[in-house]
Design a protein around this motif. Sequence first.
Motif, mmCIF file in Angstrom:
data_model
loop_
_atom_site.group_PDB
_atom_site.id
_atom_site.type_symbol
_atom_site.label_atom_id
_atom_site.label_comp_id
_atom_site.label_asym_id
_atom_site.label_seq_id
_atom_site.Cartn_x
_atom_site.Cartn_y
_atom_site.Cartn_z
ATOM 1 N N LEU A 1 0.905 -1.324 0.108
ATOM 2 C CA LEU A 1 -0.093 0.046 -0.109
ATOM 3 C C LEU A 1 0.968 1.351 0.002
ATOM 4 C CD1 LEU A 1 -2.758 1.658 0.235
ATOM 5 C CD2 LEU A 1 -2.576 0.935 2.601
ATOM 6 N N LEU A 2 0.787 1.984 -0.929
ATOM 7 C CA LEU A 2 1.563 2.992 -1.257
ATOM 8 C C LEU A 2 1.082 4.465 -0.958
ATOM 9 C CD1 LEU A 2 3.245 2.033 -4.603
ATOM 10 C CD2 LEU A 2 3.816 0.969 -2.389
ATOM 11 N N ARG A 3 1.374 5.147 -0.036
ATOM 12 C CA ARG A 3 0.799 6.500 0.292
ATOM 13 C C ARG A 3 1.636 7.520 -0.176
ATOM 14 N NH1 ARG A 3 -3.616 5.239 3.550
ATOM 15 N NH2 ARG A 3 -3.469 3.302 4.679
ATOM 16 N N PRO A 4 1.821 7.887 -1.520
ATOM 17 C CA PRO A 4 2.801 8.945 -2.016
ATOM 18 C C PRO A 4 2.766 10.171 -1.184
ATOM 19 C CG PRO A 4 1.467 8.168 -3.783
ATOM 20 C CD PRO A 4 0.726 7.545 -2.529
ATOM 21 N N GLY A 5 1.486 10.764 -0.704
ATOM 22 C CA GLY A 5 1.542 12.135 -0.105
ATOM 23 C C GLY A 5 2.399 12.143 1.323
ATOM 24 N N GLU A 6 2.505 10.725 1.687
ATOM 25 C CA GLU A 6 3.135 10.760 3.022
ATOM 26 C C GLU A 6 4.448 10.029 2.970
ATOM 27 O OE1 GLU A 6 0.915 8.549 5.819
ATOM 28 O OE2 GLU A 6 -1.092 9.397 5.114
ATOM 29 N N GLY A 7 4.676 9.643 1.550
ATOM 30 C CA GLY A 7 6.081 8.868 1.341
ATOM 31 C C GLY A 7 6.126 7.478 2.276
ATOM 32 N N VAL A 8 5.191 6.962 2.438
ATOM 33 C CA VAL A 8 4.975 5.531 3.143
ATOM 34 C C VAL A 8 4.587 4.266 2.155
ATOM 35 C CG1 VAL A 8 3.675 4.601 5.175
ATOM 36 C CG2 VAL A 8 4.335 7.046 5.260
ATOM 37 N N VAL A 9 5.071 3.252 2.522
ATOM 38 C CA VAL A 9 5.107 2.152 2.014
ATOM 39 C C VAL A 9 4.575 1.020 3.018
ATOM 40 C CG1 VAL A 9 5.671 0.085 0.871
ATOM 41 C CG2 VAL A 9 6.474 2.376 0.107
ATOM 42 N N ASP A 10 3.267 0.608 3.012
ATOM 43 C CA ASP A 10 2.749 -0.550 4.023
ATOM 44 C C ASP A 10 2.677 -1.883 3.295
ATOM 45 O OD1 ASP A 10 2.573 1.397 6.088
ATOM 46 O OD2 ASP A 10 0.654 2.035 5.490
ATOM 47 N N ARG A 11 2.861 -2.835 4.344
ATOM 48 C CA ARG A 11 2.967 -4.046 3.571
ATOM 49 C C ARG A 11 1.639 -4.829 4.255
ATOM 50 N NH1 ARG A 11 7.691 -7.392 5.750
ATOM 51 N NH2 ARG A 11 6.724 -9.173 4.290
ATOM 52 N N LEU A 12 0.728 -5.275 3.309
ATOM 53 C CA LEU A 12 -0.335 -5.984 3.612
ATOM 54 C C LEU A 12 0.207 -7.562 3.412
ATOM 55 C CD1 LEU A 12 -2.828 -3.694 1.409
ATOM 56 C CD2 LEU A 12 -1.952 -3.588 3.687
ATOM 57 N N VAL A 13 0.256 -8.134 4.301
ATOM 58 C CA VAL A 13 0.993 -9.591 4.483
ATOM 59 C C VAL A 13 -0.247 -10.835 4.383
ATOM 60 C CG1 VAL A 13 2.477 -11.023 5.757
ATOM 61 C CG2 VAL A 13 2.551 -8.543 5.979
ATOM 62 N N SER A 14 0.226 -11.578 3.383
ATOM 63 C CA SER A 14 -0.856 -12.721 3.364
ATOM 64 C C SER A 14 -0.743 -13.327 4.844
ATOM 65 C CB SER A 14 0.163 -13.716 2.516
ATOM 66 O OG SER A 14 -0.185 -13.236 1.015
ATOM 67 N N GLN A 15 -2.297 -13.798 5.190
ATOM 68 C CA GLN A 15 -2.386 -14.342 6.350
ATOM 69 C C GLN A 15 -2.355 -15.928 6.503
ATOM 70 O OE1 GLN A 15 -4.377 -12.542 4.562
ATOM 71 N NE2 GLN A 15 -5.546 -10.882 5.653
#
Length: 282
Positions: free
Chosen positions: A175-189
């Motif tokens: 999940l990329l949030r360009p406005g915040e410069g953040v990359v979050d991982r949506l990990v397989s469960q």
Amino acid sequence: MSNCEQDERDQELSDLDLVDSLREALSEANEELYEVKRRLREQLQIAARIHHRLLPTAIEHRRIQVDVRYIPADTLSGDYFQVRFPDDPSLCYITMCHVTGDGIAPVLLASRISSEARHFIEDEYCPSDMVHALNSFVYEHFHDVERRISFIAARIRLDQRTVTYSGAGHPSVLLLRPGEGVVDRLVSQHEVLGKSPTILVQEPERTVQMAAKDRLLFYGEGVLKGAVQNYASLEEDGLAKIITDAMSSELSQMLDAILDQVRQRDASLAKTDVALVAAEIR
């Protein structure tokens, strides 16, 4: 000429005839082998064209933009992904499946699993129900097939800007949030498909809030292997860093920049399958 010399002469002629006969047989066998290889190559090329045409291309929607990159290392790959909008105009589904191995078998299996997934999308299954149903399908029909089968499904509610996802052994969606410069991982469960009758964990799916301009990046294992030495985790110097540098670009340019950077870090990516799907919320 003595009888002994005549016998030797006859033997030499016989040996020459045998050599000529073997050469002729070998030449015919080589011609047959060449023809078999030619037909197989032709069939693989046809299968590759069919497989490629079944994959989605870039999509322009008033609430979401999608772009893709699919580059098999050989003629075919075991990657299959789809982007679908069911009857509910506020929903968009993105799924990705990967089957290990080379040749036609992984392609057939990946496309068969995705065909099942398509029916679940049409019935608007939630992602965890889709994973559960696919696992049951794979376990029943293909549990004895020695292939690693990973899968991930995401259901995006375009009106609410939320994404609900459930994964089975597949690389994390980013999940990329360009406005915040953040990359979050949506990990397989969950573990990969087909290893046991049930694979769902206590919290089988997760919902994440998104904002306008946020992006989702789905990728096959080939990209991740080219980004980091230990592809099970995203190191600071790995794919997440590459994406952070690239995500301020337009969606299509971002995908190209990611591939360029990964190739610069690891030339062996040219020998691995590349599957990328990026979606931007509008």
